[in-house]
Motif scaffolding. Structure first.
Motif, PDB file in Angstrom:
ATOM      1  N   TYR A 113       0.847  -1.203   0.000  1.00 55.13           N
ATOM      2  CA  TYR A 113       0.000   0.000   0.000  1.00 55.13           C
ATOM      3  C   TYR A 113       0.883   1.254   0.000  1.00 55.13           C
ATOM      4  N   PHE A 114       1.887   1.278   0.857  1.00 55.57           N
ATOM      5  CA  PHE A 114       2.746   2.467   0.933  1.00 55.57           C
ATOM      6  C   PHE A 114       3.592   2.628  -0.336  1.00 55.57           C
ATOM      7  N   PRO A 173       2.117  15.047   3.287  1.00 49.90           N
ATOM      8  CA  PRO A 173       1.022  14.343   3.970  1.00 49.90           C
ATOM      9  C   PRO A 173       0.907  12.910   3.471  1.00 49.90           C
ATOM     10  N   ARG A 227       0.833   7.848  -7.566  1.00 51.21           N
ATOM     11  CA  ARG A 227      -0.239   6.980  -7.045  1.00 51.21           C
ATOM     12  C   ARG A 227      -1.600   7.266  -7.659  1.00 51.21           C
ATOM     13  N   ARG A 263       7.392   8.909   0.948  1.00 52.02           N
ATOM     14  CA  ARG A 263       7.776   7.556   1.366  1.00 52.02           C
ATOM     15  C   ARG A 263       9.025   7.521   2.252  1.00 52.02           C
TER      16      ARG A 263
HETATM   17  C1  LIG Z   1       1.308   5.858   1.564  1.00 52.09           C
HETATM   18  C2  LIG Z   1       1.011   7.223   1.008  1.00 52.09           C
HETATM   19  C3  LIG Z   1      -0.104   7.903   1.470  1.00 52.09           C
HETATM   20  C4  LIG Z   1      -0.386   9.166   0.966  1.00 52.09           C
HETATM   21  N1  LIG Z   1      -1.442   9.851   1.481  1.00 52.09           N
HETATM   22  C5  LIG Z   1      -1.698  11.102   1.054  1.00 52.09           C
HETATM   23  C6  LIG Z   1      -2.758  11.850   1.626  1.00 52.09           C
HETATM   24  O1  LIG Z   1      -3.440  11.409   2.534  1.00 52.09           O
HETATM   25  N2  LIG Z   1      -2.976  13.084   1.121  1.00 52.09           N
HETATM   26  C7  LIG Z   1      -2.226  13.618   0.100  1.00 52.09           C
HETATM   27  O2  LIG Z   1      -2.478  14.745  -0.337  1.00 52.09           O
HETATM   28  N3  LIG Z   1      -1.192  12.933  -0.425  1.00 52.09           N
HETATM   29  C8  LIG Z   1      -0.913  11.707   0.037  1.00 52.09           C
HETATM   30  N4  LIG Z   1       0.147  11.019  -0.488  1.00 52.09           N
HETATM   31  C9  LIG Z   1       1.027  11.667  -1.479  1.00 52.09           C
HETATM   32  C10 LIG Z   1       2.178  12.415  -0.786  1.00 52.09           C
HETATM   33  O3  LIG Z   1       1.700  13.555  -0.121  1.00 52.09           O
HETATM   34  C11 LIG Z   1       3.237  12.884  -1.783  1.00 52.09           C
HETATM   35  O4  LIG Z   1       2.631  13.606  -2.817  1.00 52.09           O
HETATM   36  C12 LIG Z   1       4.065  11.731  -2.376  1.00 52.09           C
HETATM   37  O5  LIG Z   1       4.240  10.694  -1.449  1.00 52.09           O
HETATM   38  C13 LIG Z   1       5.418  12.257  -2.830  1.00 52.09           C
HETATM   39  O6  LIG Z   1       6.163  11.250  -3.417  1.00 52.09           O
HETATM   40  P1  LIG Z   1       7.309  10.381  -2.680  1.00 52.09           P
HETATM   41  O7  LIG Z   1       6.595   9.380  -1.839  1.00 52.09           O
HETATM   42  O8  LIG Z   1       8.022   9.779  -3.813  1.00 52.09           O
HETATM   43  O9  LIG Z   1       8.156  11.335  -1.876  1.00 52.09           O
HETATM   44  C14 LIG Z   1       0.443   9.752  -0.006  1.00 52.09           C
HETATM   45  C15 LIG Z   1       1.569   9.058  -0.463  1.00 52.09           C
HETATM   46  C16 LIG Z   1       1.859   7.815   0.034  1.00 52.09           C
HETATM   47  C17 LIG Z   1       3.098   7.110  -0.438  1.00 52.09           C
END
Ligand SMILES: Cc1cc2nc3c(=O)[nH]c(=O)nc-3n(C[C@H](O)[C@H](O)[C@H](O)COP(=O)(O)O)c2cc1C
Ligand SMILES: CC(C)CC(=O)C(=O)O
Length: 369
Positions: A37-38, A90, A263, A315
């Protein structure tokens, strides 16, 4: 490096390998479906992959013989003083990564003087997160189908001390992640609804639907949230210059260039490629943050040189949390900051003000149509 982000280049904390080690450890510790999921991206994960590799298409044009005896990272983001331009993105349901969840993350943000963006979908009530750490924080908003529910949550975030709202604009529906199809993670209600529990009638059958993202929201949601909260509202998920301008014209105080870490829409353009267009269109009217695949000081340096006011990491924080709780998140943030100071020094930049677009050049594989 010192927690205020100022001072000599600290090569002892340059442990970027920590990031990879955290992910390996998280993969070993977490149930496979939680790890997936993550980690997952949407569709064929093309954008997930390119989110990282696109930063590598820039090359650095360093300056020489500059005084880099100390490198200073502190900056100010919409009035919040922070020790570095590395912000915690977030991310939802951190309680699935570690028992302390968002509390540990908030303490790590405070320990490193970093800005935290807290998800609507936190596993911990937002008041408890706010009380856990003294760092400035922003509240990420998913405008939910039940508008009153959204407002109640925003009111609580204001009372708990949020300094800004981050309205996520790229998630009218949650992206389909093939990696988790079949073993689609069933987020238990005590994670999914924890922030909202107090507003939902016990036994309300449609609670989850009420809390889903509202796919009908428009640019008007920006002024609605700004007026309701009295806070600046940034829009997250912007990948085009004209869209950034439309958000600012509709009242946004800033934008986050993001494809949600790959995602949401697969084959969405990588943030590294979208960033210069957005920075040019915004033309200094408001801060432009960027996220997606930032994993090193060089990635940060390129983003800042292209005109980002700050970078967000998703992440790496989750993996740090899963691997070591608060200490793991501190380690990840420190590693990125130490690596950034090191590459800034080698580029001839002693402060963020020294980072400008002349320091980078793009290799040619990405060209406009
Ligand atoms: C497990 C997970 C949960 C996330 N949940 C949210 C969320 O609740 N709200 C949101 O705006 N973005 C969410 N994101 C996106 C992140 O805010 C961010 O845009 C993204 O993780 C950046 O990429 P990186 O993981 O490569 O640093 C989530 C990302 C991940 C990996
Ligand atoms: C509940 C989800 C919409 C949280 C999220 O943004 C994500 O998992 O990417």
């Amino acid at each position: 490096m010192p927690t205020d982000g100022r001072g000599p280049v600290d090569r002892t904390s340059m442990t970027l390998t920590a990031l990879a080690e955290h992910e390996d450890k998280a993969a070993a510790l977490l149930p496979a479906e939680v790890y997936d999921y993550f980690a997952a991206g949407a569709g064929a994960e093309t954008t997930l992959h390119e989110s990282r590799t696109a930063w590598e298409h820039y090359r650095v044009r360093p300056r020489v013989l500059r005084d880099v005896g100390r490198v200073d990272l502190p900056t100010s983001l919409l009035g919040a003083e922070v020790s570095s331009p590395v912000v915690l993105a977030p991310t939802a349901f951190q309680g699935l990564a570690h028992a302390e969840g968002e509390r540990a993350t908030a303490r790590a943000a405070a320990a490193t003087g970093s800005l935290l963006a807290l998800s609507t979908r936190s596993s911990t009530p937002l008041e408890e997160v706010a009380a856990a750490g003294s760092a400035p924080w922003w509240f990420q908003v998913y405008a939910m189908r039940d508008r009153d529910l959204t407002l109640r949550l925003v009111e609580r975030a204001v009372s708990a001390g949020a300094r800004a709202l981050v309205l996520t604009g790229d998630t009218p529906y949650v992206g389909i992640k093939r990696r988790v199809t079949g073993t689609r993670i069933a987020i238990p209600d005590d994670h999914f609804l924890v922030n909202l529990q107090q507003h939902l009638d016990p036994g309300r059958a449609d609670a989850r639907r009420a809390a889903e993202q509202d796919p009908t929201i428009t640019l008007e949601a920006i002024s609605w949230l700004a007026e309701a909260s009295g806070l600046p509202v940034l829009v997250k998920g912007v990948l085009r210059g004209d869209e950034a301008v439309a958000c600012l014209d509709a009242g946004a105080a800033g934008v986050v260039v993001s494809n949600h870490g790959g995602r949401q829409l697969d084959r969405a353009v990588p943030s590294a490629i979208a960033l210069p267009e957005v920075v040019d269109a915004v033309a200094g009217r408001a801060p432009v943050l960027v996220d997606g695949g930032i994993r090193s000081g060089l990635d940060c340096l390129v983003a800042l040189a292209l005109g980002a006011s700050a970078v967000m990491v998703g992440r790496p924080v989750v993996w740090g949390l899963a691997a070591g709780g608060e200490a793991g998140v501190v380690e990840a943030l420190e590693a990125l900051r130490a690596d950034l100071t090191h590459v800034m020094a080698l580029t001839g930049a002693a402060s963020l003000a020294d980072l400008d677009r002349s320091l980078v050049t793009a290799t040619s594989i990405w060209s406009p149509l």
